[in-house]
Motif scaffolding. Structure first.
Motif, PDB file in Angstrom:
ATOM      1  N   THR A 144       0.805  -0.963   0.189  1.00 25.87           N
ATOM      2  CA  THR A 144       0.017  -0.203   0.155  1.00 25.87           C
ATOM      3  C   THR A 144       0.718   1.200  -0.129  1.00 25.87           C
ATOM      4  OG1 THR A 144      -1.787  -1.157   1.249  1.00 25.87           O
ATOM      5  CG2 THR A 144      -1.854   1.364   1.135  1.00 25.87           C
ATOM      6  N   ILE A 145       0.768   2.151  -0.824  1.00 25.71           N
ATOM      7  CA  ILE A 145       1.419   3.523  -1.158  1.00 25.71           C
ATOM      8  C   ILE A 145       0.575   4.481  -0.493  1.00 25.71           C
ATOM      9  CG2 ILE A 145       2.652   5.017  -2.686  1.00 25.71           C
ATOM     10  CD1 ILE A 145       3.974   2.162  -2.732  1.00 25.71           C
ATOM     11  N   VAL A 146       1.155   5.324   0.313  1.00 24.75           N
ATOM     12  CA  VAL A 146       0.354   6.473   0.947  1.00 24.75           C
ATOM     13  C   VAL A 146       0.927   7.743   0.573  1.00 24.75           C
ATOM     14  CG1 VAL A 146      -0.235   7.580   3.137  1.00 24.75           C
ATOM     15  CG2 VAL A 146      -0.056   4.936   2.795  1.00 24.75           C
ATOM     16  N   CYS A 147       0.279   8.442  -0.335  1.00 29.78           N
ATOM     17  CA  CYS A 147       0.703   9.566  -0.860  1.00 29.78           C
ATOM     18  C   CYS A 147      -0.543  10.562  -1.572  1.00 29.78           C
ATOM     19  CB  CYS A 147       2.021   9.681  -2.126  1.00 29.78           C
ATOM     20  SG  CYS A 147       1.505   8.707  -3.377  1.00 29.78           S
ATOM     21  N   GLU A 148      -0.159  11.739  -1.669  1.00 29.11           N
ATOM     22  CA  GLU A 148      -1.069  12.579  -2.376  1.00 29.11           C
ATOM     23  C   GLU A 148      -0.797  12.739  -3.845  1.00 29.11           C
ATOM     24  OE1 GLU A 148      -3.724  14.074  -1.000  1.00 29.11           O
ATOM     25  OE2 GLU A 148      -3.101  13.497   1.200  1.00 29.11           O
ATOM     26  N   ARG A 149       0.472  12.762  -4.140  1.00 32.32           N
ATOM     27  CA  ARG A 149       0.959  12.717  -5.405  1.00 32.32           C
ATOM     28  C   ARG A 149       2.194  12.008  -5.455  1.00 32.32           C
ATOM     29  NH1 ARG A 149       2.207  17.407  -8.263  1.00 32.32           N
ATOM     30  NH2 ARG A 149       2.488  18.446  -6.260  1.00 32.32           N
ATOM     31  N   PRO A 150       2.609  11.376  -6.444  1.00 36.77           N
ATOM     32  CA  PRO A 150       1.740  11.232  -8.061  1.00 36.77           C
ATOM     33  C   PRO A 150       0.813  10.081  -7.866  1.00 36.77           C
ATOM     34  CG  PRO A 150       3.838   9.950  -7.873  1.00 36.77           C
ATOM     35  CD  PRO A 150       4.044  10.706  -6.707  1.00 36.77           C
ATOM     36  N   LYS A 151      -0.140  10.151  -8.825  1.00 38.61           N
ATOM     37  CA  LYS A 151      -1.317   9.294  -8.780  1.00 38.61           C
ATOM     38  C   LYS A 151      -0.763   7.768  -9.174  1.00 38.61           C
ATOM     39  CE  LYS A 151      -4.391  12.319  -7.837  1.00 38.61           C
ATOM     40  NZ  LYS A 151      -4.851  12.063  -6.452  1.00 38.61           N
ATOM     41  N   ILE A 152      -1.073   6.972  -8.301  1.00 34.51           N
ATOM     42  CA  ILE A 152      -0.539   5.456  -8.579  1.00 34.51           C
ATOM     43  C   ILE A 152      -1.392   4.778  -9.730  1.00 34.51           C
ATOM     44  CG2 ILE A 152      -0.124   3.228  -7.356  1.00 34.51           C
ATOM     45  CD1 ILE A 152       1.771   5.824  -6.585  1.00 34.51           C
ATOM     46  N   GLY A 153      -2.594   4.857  -9.428  1.00 33.49           N
ATOM     47  CA  GLY A 153      -3.670   4.315 -10.624  1.00 33.49           C
ATOM     48  C   GLY A 153      -3.015   3.799 -11.893  1.00 33.49           C
ATOM     49  N   PRO A 154      -2.596   5.083 -12.660  1.00 29.21           N
ATOM     50  CA  PRO A 154      -2.333   4.869 -14.148  1.00 29.21           C
ATOM     51  C   PRO A 154      -0.858   3.952 -14.181  1.00 29.21           C
ATOM     52  CG  PRO A 154      -2.704   7.178 -13.542  1.00 29.21           C
ATOM     53  CD  PRO A 154      -2.666   6.477 -12.124  1.00 29.21           C
ATOM     54  N   ASN A 155      -0.018   3.736 -13.111  1.00 30.36           N
ATOM     55  CA  ASN A 155       1.054   3.069 -13.117  1.00 30.36           C
ATOM     56  C   ASN A 155       0.848   1.796 -12.516  1.00 30.36           C
ATOM     57  OD1 ASN A 155       2.977   5.176 -14.280  1.00 30.36           O
ATOM     58  ND2 ASN A 155       1.952   6.361 -12.690  1.00 30.36           N
ATOM     59  N   ARG A 156      -0.264   1.326 -11.924  1.00 33.11           N
ATOM     60  CA  ARG A 156      -0.365   0.197 -11.240  1.00 33.11           C
ATOM     61  C   ARG A 156      -0.045  -1.141 -11.957  1.00 33.11           C
ATOM     62  NH1 ARG A 156      -5.015   0.969  -9.367  1.00 33.11           N
ATOM     63  NH2 ARG A 156      -4.800   1.370  -7.055  1.00 33.11           N
ATOM     64  N   ASP A 157      -0.407  -1.182 -13.071  1.00 33.40           N
ATOM     65  CA  ASP A 157      -0.243  -2.607 -14.012  1.00 33.40           C
ATOM     66  C   ASP A 157       1.309  -2.546 -14.196  1.00 33.40           C
ATOM     67  OD1 ASP A 157      -2.997  -3.112 -14.031  1.00 33.40           O
ATOM     68  OD2 ASP A 157      -3.280  -2.332 -16.091  1.00 33.40           O
ATOM     69  N   LEU A 158       1.940  -1.602 -14.365  1.00 35.81           N
ATOM     70  CA  LEU A 158       3.261  -1.671 -14.576  1.00 35.81           C
ATOM     71  C   LEU A 158       4.149  -1.981 -13.492  1.00 35.81           C
ATOM     72  CD1 LEU A 158       4.320   1.322 -16.843  1.00 35.81           C
ATOM     73  CD2 LEU A 158       4.439  -1.044 -17.676  1.00 35.81           C
ATOM     74  N   MET A 159       3.661  -1.437 -12.239  1.00 36.26           N
ATOM     75  CA  MET A 159       4.225  -1.856 -10.904  1.00 36.26           C
ATOM     76  C   MET A 159       3.933  -3.340 -10.513  1.00 36.26           C
ATOM     77  SD  MET A 159       2.951   1.651  -9.437  1.00 36.26           S
ATOM     78  CE  MET A 159       3.480   1.386  -7.753  1.00 36.26           C
TER      79      MET A 159
END
Length: 397
Positions: free
Chosen positions: A334-349
């Motif tokens: 679980t990543i906790v941050c305001e930015r950057p947005k994780i959603g667009p990079n989730r599949d790559l991660m």
């Protein structure tokens, strides 16, 4: 950083085993002998890379019989003799320039991990050493079918592989030695170049598959190993580990999260690449193993880890699980941050972490949340990560 590579010599034709197919591609159960050997070295935590030397005609055969190693093992092509093949392998590693190299016969698939460990340590200390087993049978000199002399076995050993060397030592010895075909192993080449060779005691299980009788014995050993493995799997226990990491921001243009570079107006500050996701997960796996934390194994005070990619920390933790005959069942970050947005990079991660851990993407979970503008993450001063890892280990009860 010290780096150790294994060269697996698999370019021979293996005619004495009595088959048309080169013996290293024969199967024990459902797996080729070469694939078993490669798997044994890839699973050893002290081996950083594996290069396999194959016959130029066997490229498609290798792909067919060792498909899981096509993208994992580096490939070089062999020469007319075994020692020429070894030289080709050494030259193929010239740019990598590892500190230590182990040279091993493809047809010895049952090498004990303790033997490999002891050989690696010898190489790191600057010594050349080979696996060997003591001679136990009585020895006779025979001429014209008659015994002419009894030979003491007290100081005699059977030379085996792996054979470990500081890389520069064995490469230079091969390059400088004429008539390589006159030497039956790499230790002999090193000795001809003036180097002393030490012994690491091995056992009869490290035999080389050469004859039809050897193949029968190997099949029995493989079946027995599989039965023992199945028994262990019936007695596996599940363990869960938790990891937590925090890094603050500093001036930069991207952050690295779970092995993926994400464009951002700042970067994370740390001794390594400050990948909070991989750091937290590494701690979670080490916690499940009860083997300390990331700082225990990779102290930030050590300059060799400055700017290091964090995937090597996670690979270390993964290999510690494998070294104990364990499995990584599931990981959740679980990543906790305001930015950057994780959603667009989730599949790559997810794909990157699955690749590092060598598990299916379906066993990797990555989530993101904010702290609702509260605390240091809410003020966008840094990023935090939590991780949970579930593993299985053979029960010690």
């Amino acid at each position: 950083m010290s780096e150790t590579w294994a060269i697996i010599v698999a370019a021979g034709r293996g005619r004495r085993v009595g088959t048309d197919l080169p013996k290293q591609y024969l199967k024990l159960g459902d797996t080729s002998i070469l694939a078993l050997t490669l798997d044994n070295f890839f699973k050893h935590p002290d081996i950083d890379g594996v290069l396999v030397v194959i016959h130029p005609d066997d490229e498609e055969l290798f792909k067919h019989e060792c498909p899981e190693f096509i993208n994992k093992a580096r490939i070089a092509f062999g020469g007319a003799t075994r020692q020429e093949s070894v030289l080709n392998g050494l030259q193929a590693l010239a740019k990598t320039n590892p500190n230590v190299v182990l040279v091993h016969d493809a047809a010895r698939p049952f090498t004990n991990h303790d033997v490999i460990t002891n050989l690696v340590h010898a190489g790191i200390s600057g010594k050349a050493a080979i696996a060997a087993s003591p001679v136990v049978d009585s020895l006779k000199q025979v001429i014209n079918n008659k015994i002419t002399k009894n030979i003491s076995r007290d100081e005699l050993w059977h030379a085996q592989t792996p054979q470990a060397f500081p890389f520069d030592l064995i490469r230079d010895a091969h390059i400088a030695t004429n008539n390589l075909e006159n030497y039956t192993d790499d230790a002999a080449v090193a000795e001809a170049f003036g180097h002393q060779i030490s012994i690491v005691k091995s056992g009869k299980d490290n035999f080389k598959i050469t004859t039809p009788e050897d193949l029968i014995q190997a099949t029995m050993v493989h079946n027995n190993n599989n039965n023992n493995k199945q028994t262990k799997e019936l007695n596996m226990e599940s363990r869960t580990g938790f990891g937590y990491d925090v890094h603050c921001f500093e001036e930069g243009d991207h952050v690295t999260l779970c092995g993926v570079e994400i464009p951002h107006s700042k970067k994370l500050k740390g001794h390594s690449d400050a990948d909070v996701g991989l750091h937290a997960l590494t701690d979670a796996i080490l916690g499940a193993l009860c083997e300390g934390d990331i700082g225990t194994h990779f102290p930030p005070s050590d300059p060799q880890w400055k700017g290091a990619l964090s995937d090597q920390f996670l690979i270390f933790a993964r290999d510690r699980v494998l070294a104990r005959d364990g499995k990584i069942i599931h990981v959740d970050v679980t990543i906790v941050c305001e930015r950057p947005k994780i959603g667009p990079n989730r599949d790559l991660m997810v794909a990157k972490m699955a690749e590092i851990l060598d598990i299916a993407p379906s066993r990797v979970s990555i989530k993101a949340t904010t702290s609702e503008k509260l605390g240091f993450t809410g003020r966008e001063e840094g990023i935090a990560a939590q991780a949970v890892a579930t593993i299985q280990l053979p029960s010690t009860d």
